[in-house]
Each structure stands twice: as C-alpha cells, then as structure tokens.
Write a protein that holds these residues in place. Structure first.
Motif, PDB file in Angstrom:
ATOM      1  N   VAL A   1     -28.323   8.743 -80.625  1.00  0.00           N
ATOM      2  CA  VAL A   1     -27.216   9.633 -80.253  1.00  0.00           C
ATOM      3  C   VAL A   1     -25.948   8.808 -80.215  1.00  0.00           C
ATOM      4  O   VAL A   1     -25.988   7.583 -80.110  1.00  0.00           O
TER       5      VAL A   1
ATOM      6  N   TYR B   1     -23.687  13.629 -73.279  1.00  0.00           N
ATOM      7  CA  TYR B   1     -24.541  14.812 -73.243  1.00  0.00           C
ATOM      8  C   TYR B   1     -23.951  15.758 -72.211  1.00  0.00           C
ATOM      9  O   TYR B   1     -23.271  15.315 -71.270  1.00  0.00           O
TER      10      TYR B   1
ATOM     11  N   GLN C   1     -33.297  14.191 -74.306  1.00  0.00           N
ATOM     12  CA  GLN C   1     -33.296  13.356 -75.510  1.00  0.00           C
ATOM     13  C   GLN C   1     -34.720  12.947 -75.893  1.00  0.00           C
ATOM     14  O   GLN C   1     -35.081  12.957 -77.071  1.00  0.00           O
TER      15      GLN C   1
ATOM     16  N   ILE D   1     -35.785  11.707 -79.734  1.00  0.00           N
ATOM     17  CA  ILE D   1     -34.842  10.628 -80.064  1.00  0.00           C
ATOM     18  C   ILE D   1     -35.459   9.264 -79.771  1.00  0.00           C
ATOM     19  O   ILE D   1     -36.054   9.059 -78.718  1.00  0.00           O
TER      20      ILE D   1
ATOM     21  N   ILE E   1     -31.987   6.316 -77.047  1.00  0.00           N
ATOM     22  CA  ILE E   1     -31.238   7.305 -76.276  1.00  0.00           C
ATOM     23  C   ILE E   1     -30.074   6.658 -75.532  1.00  0.00           C
ATOM     24  O   ILE E   1     -29.912   5.433 -75.531  1.00  0.00           O
TER      25      ILE E   1
ATOM     26  N   LEU F   1     -30.243  18.275 -81.431  1.00  0.00           N
ATOM     27  CA  LEU F   1     -31.031  17.039 -81.439  1.00  0.00           C
ATOM     28  C   LEU F   1     -32.451  17.289 -81.939  1.00  0.00           C
ATOM     29  O   LEU F   1     -32.987  16.511 -82.736  1.00  0.00           O
TER      30      LEU F   1
END
Length: 310
Positions: A5, A9, A44, A49, A52, A297
């Motif tokens: 990312v 967020y 996440q 992900i 993160i 995501l």
C-alpha cells in the motif's frame, strides 16, 4: 509480485466504552487511534496485502511529522527544525504486533513524508526565508534521518513520500541531496513515492538514492511511458484512489499486464519482473469510504494473483 500500500487508510475511531477504557481516559492513557490502527492492519491482511502500513491514522501526511518535530507550531515554522523523539515507531510496533498475531509472513513498512513535501506544506514565520529555503529542507531531512534510524531495525522497507516533486516547485539537486541525507548508510530498502505526472522527470527521479520508485498509473495512464526508462524497481499504482468506484479484478489485471508488457523491453531491469515490481494503489486511501478502500485492495490482490509473468 508482492503487493503493498502507499500508506494511509480510512480512520475509524473508537471512543472509550468499557470501565477500563474510561479509567485510562481519565489518566490520559486511552489511545483512541489504537482501534483505527487495528482496523487498518486487519483489513490489509484480510485483503491479502504482503507489505502493509500502520494506516497513518494520526493525521495527514504532513501534520503527523510537523506536530512531532521541534520548530513547528502546527503547520507554521517558528524556529529551527529539529528531531525530538521517534514519531511513527510506536504505531509501527503496534501494527507489527497485530500483524504477527494474524499472519507471521506479513511485513510492515515504515513511511515518512519527504522533506520537500513537508516544506511545501507549511508557512514560514521565523528562522528561514520561506518554504523553499534549502536550509529548511535540509533541517527537515536531518530530523527525518533520525526518524529513519529509529525505524531501521524494525521494518524491511521505508517509503519516502515526495509528491511535490512532480510539480517542479523544488530544485531536484536540493531534493536529491535531502533524500541522500536521510538514506545514506542505512541498511534498509528505500522506496520513494511521487504521484502526479512523472513522465517528464523520470531521468531526474532515476538519480535518487532509492531502490524503488512508486508512481500512479491507474489515474495517470501517461505515466506508463516511464516504464521503458525507469532504472529502479517499480511501485505500480494500479487502482485509482481519487474515485469511490471499486475497479473490477479484470480492469486492474488489464492495467498490470499492460505495464508488464512495457517493462519487458526495459534494458535497465537486472531482475525478473516478479522481483522488480510491487503492486499497490495509486496513492493513500485515507479519504475513501472504508468499504471502498477494502474492496479496492481485495480486488487488487486478486488481480495480481491472476497475472501470469512469462
């Protein structure tokens, strides 16, 4: 290809409810941002992900740092800028604790806002001539260097956010020297995120002492042109964080495949495409509805899994 990312967020705060929480609040020990970090980390991880962030929940990308450095009053410069104590370390460690309890393979990245971007976003009232004063930029860089030193033993990657570089407002030599002050001799992989149009400045960005250049390609297709010239690993922004629509898996997959086709002809990549590309959103997701951020995501991760690298 690993997924990551850019940083922020959506922030979901939780007011004290239990008796213990209320007691903590009375004594100033209750941290309403802990829940926001937990939500960011868990979302996440749930989305899949690989690398993160802590969600950058305590403010915008500039105020997180200005409120933790000496010489600032909010976003006003009132004296010589200096490091006081680590600003992001506590939240990084908390994010790591949550992440490791869920999935030991997940990594947490460090994120700092770059010296030129901080300088561009403040009003100078004292000590420096204006917000383009190179001494201001360098003093911010020196403070950020100490921040990086506090993070280096805890994260595998540290990202420097310098979106202002795409505007041409700051001299590239000054910007490059400032980044060099931050990274020199630190044994961590460094990325630099620059959103906006970068196709005319890629030659300058290639000179920065970082190993990953991260840019937006979903909201700025013209940036695909840089993939023939980039001399670093690529942070490939493939979902548009400026819109509230969740892109389909096929839409994201198509953009990734388009980017990889161009990268195949890049003579500067010394590693396989899988090792040279990080898949991520265009930019931070702080301003999006949380269900939209999560959906982007999740679909991004699914799309990256479906892409075949030849």
């Amino acid at each position: 290809m690993k997924t990551t990312v850019v940083g922020s967020y959506p922030v979901v705060l939780k007011k004290e409810k239990s008796f213990i929480d209320k007691i903590k609040s009375i004594f100033g020990l209750y941290d309403e941002y802990h829940y926001a970090i937990e939500r960011a980390v868990l979302d996440q991880i749930k989305a899949g992900i690989d690398v993160i962030s802590d969600g950058q929940v305590r403010g915008d990308m500039v105020e997180i740092f200005t409120k933790g450095m000496y010489g600032f009053d909010g976003k006003k410069v009132i004296g010589k800028v200096e490091f006081v104590k680590p600003i992001t370390l506590r939240d990084i460690l908390y994010a790591k604790k949550i992440a490791k309890s869920q999935n030991p393979k997940v990594e947490v990245k460090g994120i700092i806002t770059g010296p030129c971007t901080i300088a561009s976003s403040v009003r100078v009232e004292n000590f420096y001539s204006d917000n383009r004063d190179e001494n201001l930029v360098y003093d911010i860089a020196k403070a950020l260097r100490k921040e990086v030193e506090s993070l280096k033993g805890h994260v595998p990657i540290i990202q420097i956010d310098e979106p202002i570089l795409s505007t041409g407002l700051y001299d590239f030599e000054i910007a490059r020297r400032a980044v060099e002050m931050i990274v020199e001799g630190i044994d961590v992989e460094f990325a630099m995120h620059v959103c906006g149009n970068v196709y005319n400045i890629i030659e300058e960005l290639n000179k920065f002492p970082v190993s990953i250049l991260d840019h937006e390609f979903a909201s700025n297709k013209k940036n695909l042109d840089i993939l023939e010239k980039i001399e670093k690993k690529v942070g490939f922004g493939c979902v548009n964080t400026k819109i509230k629509k969740v892109e389909s898996v096929d839409e994201i997959k198509g953009l990734i495949e388009e980017g990889l086709e161009i990268l195949k002809n890049n003579p500067h990549l010394n590693k396989s495409l899988g090792e040279s590309v990080y898949i991520d959103p265009d930019c931070g997701m702080r301003l999006l509805p949380i269900d939209v951020a999560f959906g982007k995501l999740k679909n991004m991760v699914e799309a990256s899994k479906e892409v075949k690298i030849n």
